[in-house]
Design an enzyme around this catalytic site. Structure first.
Site, PDB file in Angstrom:
ATOM      1  N   LYS A 163       0.845  -1.200   0.000  1.00 46.61           N
ATOM      2  CA  LYS A 163       0.000   0.000   0.000  1.00 46.61           C
ATOM      3  C   LYS A 163       0.880   1.249   0.000  1.00 46.61           C
ATOM      4  CE  LYS A 163      -3.884  -1.921   2.702  1.00 46.61           C
ATOM      5  NZ  LYS A 163      -4.969  -1.760   1.718  1.00 46.61           N
ATOM      6  N   ARG A 176      -9.805 -12.105   1.786  1.00 51.94           N
ATOM      7  CA  ARG A 176     -10.566 -13.225   1.222  1.00 51.94           C
ATOM      8  C   ARG A 176      -9.801 -14.541   1.365  1.00 51.94           C
ATOM      9  NH1 ARG A 176     -10.636 -10.008  -4.369  1.00 51.94           N
ATOM     10  NH2 ARG A 176     -10.867  -8.373  -2.789  1.00 51.94           N
TER      11      ARG A 176
HETATM   12  N1  BES Z   1      -8.062  -4.049   4.351  1.00 53.95           N
HETATM   13  C1  BES Z   1      -8.246  -3.643   3.006  1.00 53.95           C
HETATM   14  C2  BES Z   1      -9.613  -2.976   2.757  1.00 53.95           C
HETATM   15  C3  BES Z   1      -9.821  -1.649   3.406  1.00 53.95           C
HETATM   16  C4  BES Z   1      -9.471  -0.483   2.752  1.00 53.95           C
HETATM   17  C5  BES Z   1     -10.414  -1.557   4.643  1.00 53.95           C
HETATM   18  C6  BES Z   1      -9.672   0.745   3.345  1.00 53.95           C
HETATM   19  C7  BES Z   1     -10.641  -0.323   5.236  1.00 53.95           C
HETATM   20  C8  BES Z   1     -10.263   0.828   4.590  1.00 53.95           C
HETATM   21  C9  BES Z   1      -8.148  -4.841   2.063  1.00 53.95           C
HETATM   22  O1  BES Z   1      -7.329  -5.871   2.459  1.00 53.95           O
HETATM   23  C10 BES Z   1      -7.618  -4.329   0.767  1.00 53.95           C
HETATM   24  O2  BES Z   1      -6.537  -3.849   0.756  1.00 53.95           O
HETATM   25  N2  BES Z   1      -8.440  -4.439  -0.268  1.00 53.95           N
HETATM   26  C11 BES Z   1      -8.068  -3.989  -1.563  1.00 53.95           C
HETATM   27  C12 BES Z   1      -8.530  -5.040  -2.527  1.00 53.95           C
HETATM   28  C13 BES Z   1      -8.025  -4.821  -3.909  1.00 53.95           C
HETATM   29  C14 BES Z   1      -6.527  -5.068  -3.969  1.00 53.95           C
HETATM   30  C15 BES Z   1      -8.758  -5.768  -4.820  1.00 53.95           C
HETATM   31  C16 BES Z   1      -8.783  -2.659  -1.809  1.00 53.95           C
HETATM   32  O3  BES Z   1      -9.926  -2.501  -1.374  1.00 53.95           O
HETATM   33  O4  BES Z   1      -8.152  -1.779  -2.390  1.00 53.95           O
HETATM   34 ZN    ZN Z   2      -5.290  -5.638   1.909  1.00 56.88          ZN
END
Ligand code: BES
Ligand code: ZN
Ligand code: ZN
Length: 481
Positions: A258, A332
């Protein structure tokens, strides 16, 4: 923890630092009529005014909160929470709260709102402010058994929500997977049966998703299973609910890392696990006549030389193979194993709770969770339970084109990540569906409401909110009847 008690005292004679007073109509014959008028109190929604009690009451200060004529229980919760926060802001150490609840249900809502509003996370403050010690609820119902029961139920639920908030607010270095698992056992061990699977057991049990997500971290992942079966109720014909929670103690994204801003709040990525554990603890302490099994899927998602790579193929608990394409879509993967384990127990319904996708926040904003399901009646039950508990949940479909997208891997059974962002919350849900077989299942995406990045409102503090605990307890109540 703040202690809650009941009293039949009049607002003017109650012994407390600050009197929080619900005002339905600021007529001139109100005891504080003159003060309310002087403060410009009109009774419009959400109005709160504060003035010195002078010699009109024993309290030092009065916080007057405008109440609607016929408030809903959720309005009572929010207004009680807001009144208590205002009193705490005025350095109250003891509060008397006079909202005139009409019955035990209203009293329970007032008790919940007031004590949730009093929550403060001070673990890391070296000089914490003087904190609130007690809240006395002034009500004519005080000596009735139903009133005592209402306050006891409220305290059990509030303790659980507060524990979920504490876990979320704890710094991620202080809540790495083995520590989180142990802390769960300490909190829930007296009310439920708790089993912790370490990395060797996860290996033997073929939990390839949880192991893959934890592979980059210096500390190993854990799976915690909690079971509750009431002692008194008959064993037969009791519904069995399975809960599964995402417990990523920190989500850096892994190798699909990230941005700096993107990971600032990622200590909250275990809020789903915190919620399901807190809920089963509350359900057990309330002795609800229902069987519950909960699975907390716990790992730290970190990049390193041992981390899972995009392109890797995993074998999950249910034997399905998964092509990983983005290590930031880790939730997931841990949930897939947890859901498969839940399905093996053949419960009547499976509910998972997870801070799963940014896409769900795009769809519904920061305060509303999405619920997706393979079973319409269960999805409706989730929406109804959330509404009754005062939590914001909205149904989302799982669009049918997601099915082929999840099946579109060239090398494995399932594809973990869809390169197109569109419909990201639904793609994730379709992926999860592959692990529950034919059982009724609902997925609650709490990425928005699990963590409040803005100022406090109502009974919701900044930081961890404890979202979903109350709706899960309400669901158990509904299923148990
Ligand atoms: N933990 C995050 C989702 C999230 C984002 C929760 C912001 C709370 C606030 C999750 O693991 C994630 O990073 N999801 C990605 C998925 C994508 C790579 C398909 C996302 O939502 O960007
Ligand atoms: Zn994530
Ligand atoms: Zn995550």
């Amino acid at each position: 923890m703040v202690t809650i008690s009941l009293s039949r005292s009049e607002p003017t004679s109650a012994r407390a630092d600050v009197l929080v007073l619900g005002v339905r109509a600021a007529s001139s014959d109100h005891v504080f009529g003159a003060q309310l008028k002087a403060m410009g109190f009109t009774g419009e929604p959400d109005q709160i005014v504060t003035f010195p009690a002078a010699d009109l009451a024993r309290a030092r200060l009065v916080v007057a909160v405008a109440l609607p004529k016929e408030p809903t229980t959720e309005q009572l919760r929010r207004l009680a929470g807001g009144g208590v926060r205002t009193a705490v802001g005025a350095k109250a150490k003891t509060i008397a709260l006079a909202f005139e609840p009409a019955d035990a249900d209203e009293l329970q809502a007032v008790a919940e709102g007031a004590s949730l509003g009093a929550y403060a996370f001070t673990s890391y403050k070296t000089k914490p402010n003087d904190t609130l010690r007690s809240i006395t609820l002034l009500t004519s119902l005080a000596r009735q058994a139903s009133a005592t029961n209402a306050v006891t139920s409220a305290s059990i639920v509030v303790d659980a929500v507060s524990q979920a908030r504490d876990w979320v607010n704890t710094a991620p270095a202080d809540l790495r997977p083995p520590v989180f698992a142990q802390s769960i056992k300490e909190w829930a061990g007296d009310a439920t049966l708790v089993t912790i699977w370490d990395e060797r057991k996860l290996e033997r049990e073929r939990c390839g998703g949880i192991l893959a997500v934890g592979a980059g971290s210096q500390v190993p992942p854990r799976l915690v299973r909690l079971t509750y079966r009431p002692e008194k109720a008959p064993r037969k014909a009791m519904p069995h609910l399975a809960l599964v929670g995402k417990g990523i103690t920190f989500d850096s994204g892994g190798l699909s890392i990230k941005t700096g801003a993107g990971m600032q709040t990622m200590k909250m990525d275990m809020a789903g696990a915190a919620a399901v554990v807190a809920a089963i603890g509350a359900i057990a302490r309330l002795e609800l006549p229902i069987r519950v099994t909960a699975f907390a899927c716990i790992a730290e998602n970190m990049p390193s030389g041992s981390a899972t790579r995009p392109g890797d193929v995993l074998t999950m608990r249910n034997g399905a193979t998964v092509e990983v394409l983005n290590t930031d879509a880790e939730g997931r993967l841990v949930l897939g194993d947890g859901l498969a384990l839940a399905a093996e127990a053949k419960p009547d319904a499976i509910v998972d709770v997870a801070t799963l996708t940014g896409a769900c926040i795009v769809a519904l904003g920061e305060r509303t969770a999405g619920v997706m399901s393979n079973d319409e009646p269960l999805r409706q039950q989730m929406v109804d339970a959330a509404k009754a508990a005062g939590e914001l949940v909205w149904p989302l479909p799982i669009a049918e084109e997601m099915k082929e997208k999840v099946k579109s891997s060239k090398v494995a059974d399932l594809r973990q990540h869809n390169p197109k962002a569109a419909g990201g919350a639904m793609f994730a849900a379709e992926f999860l569906r592959a692990f529950v077989g034919d059982l009724p299942w609902a997925h609650v995406d709490i990425a928005g409401p699990a963590f409040n990045e803005e100022g406090p409102y109502g009974y919701v503090p900044t930081g961890g909110t404890g979202f979903a605990v109350r709706m899960l307890v309400q669901l158990a109540r509904d299923l148990a009847r």
